[in-house]
Design a protein around this motif. Structure first.
Motif, mmCIF file in Angstrom:
data_model
loop_
_atom_site.group_PDB
_atom_site.id
_atom_site.type_symbol
_atom_site.label_atom_id
_atom_site.label_comp_id
_atom_site.label_asym_id
_atom_site.label_seq_id
_atom_site.Cartn_x
_atom_site.Cartn_y
_atom_site.Cartn_z
ATOM 1 N N GLY A 20 0.800 -1.216 0.000
ATOM 2 C CA GLY A 20 0.000 0.000 0.000
ATOM 3 C C GLY A 20 0.834 1.268 0.000
ATOM 4 N N ARG A 21 0.504 2.151 -0.916
ATOM 5 C CA ARG A 21 1.191 3.443 -0.990
ATOM 6 C C ARG A 21 0.925 4.267 0.261
ATOM 7 N N LYS A 22 -0.327 4.229 0.728
ATOM 8 C CA LYS A 22 -0.680 4.998 1.924
ATOM 9 C C LYS A 22 0.122 4.494 3.119
ATOM 10 N N LYS A 23 0.208 3.192 3.246
ATOM 11 C CA LYS A 23 0.941 2.603 4.372
ATOM 12 C C LYS A 23 2.416 3.017 4.324
ATOM 13 N N LEU A 24 3.002 2.972 3.147
ATOM 14 C CA LEU A 24 4.405 3.376 2.983
ATOM 15 C C LEU A 24 4.599 4.828 3.412
ATOM 16 N N GLN A 25 3.715 5.702 2.963
ATOM 17 C CA GLN A 25 3.790 7.122 3.339
ATOM 18 C C GLN A 25 3.738 7.285 4.859
ATOM 19 N N LYS A 26 2.790 6.591 5.479
ATOM 20 C CA LYS A 26 2.593 6.736 6.933
ATOM 21 C C LYS A 26 3.786 6.184 7.704
#
Length: 167
Positions: A20-26
């Motif tokens: 997940g891109r969102k998970k990576l960002q977070k």
């Protein structure tokens, strides 16, 4: 320039694979906020803290064949999985400084849901405010997520746990 790319590769290597891109960002934002030396600048966005710089670096790492990005269809949306390629591992060998503390934090974060990391990163984004105001921000800005006071408390406890791992 490539030193910052290497830090990101190291983070993904420490995590094994990030879905997940969102998970990576977070995960990168949280690591930065609890004192790991990531340089990307973050702004508040739809899903909490977001870095365009991080997105561009990840894209560059994929273009250099250091990162493998797998796009999977999940119901009505696409999800991305990131892992190092053999070339990425070779590149990382030139930069690697084994930081076991970072590895432990990233592995732990990678076990959490993207939804929970979104809450944790939102709490950290507003960490200069009193707790009541942070709760108010979460309830207002993240109303669609329907976070509870208990989940916010859990986020604060999780932040303390991560911080205690680095001391």
């Amino acid at each position: 320039m490539l030193k910052e790319h290497a830090k990101l590769l190291g983070a993904i290597a420490a995590s094994g694979e990030i879905t997940g891109r969102k998970k990576l960002q977070k995960m990168i934002f949280i690591a930065k906020k609890i004192s790991f030396p990531f340089q990307e600048k973050f702004q508040f966005h739809f899903y909490g803290p977001y870095s365009e710089e991080l997105t561009l670096r990840i894209e560059e790492l994929c273009n250099m064949s250091f990162l493998d990005e797998v796009k999977e269809k999940k119901g009505g949306y696409f999800q991305y999985r990131y892992s190092l390629t053999d070339s990425g591992r070779e590149f990382l060998d030139h930069f690697q400084s084994d930081d076991d503390t970072l590895k432990v934090c990233l592995e732990d974060m990678n076990l959490q849901s993207a939804r929970f990391l979104e809450l944790v990163s939102t709490v950290l984004y507003f960490d200069s405010l009193p707790r009541e105001e942070v709760e108010e921000k979460v309830f207002t800005l993240k109303s669609k997520q329907k976070y509870t006071k208990e989940e916010i408390e859990e986020a604060y406890q999780y932040i303390e746990k991560l911080k205690s791992n680095i001391q």
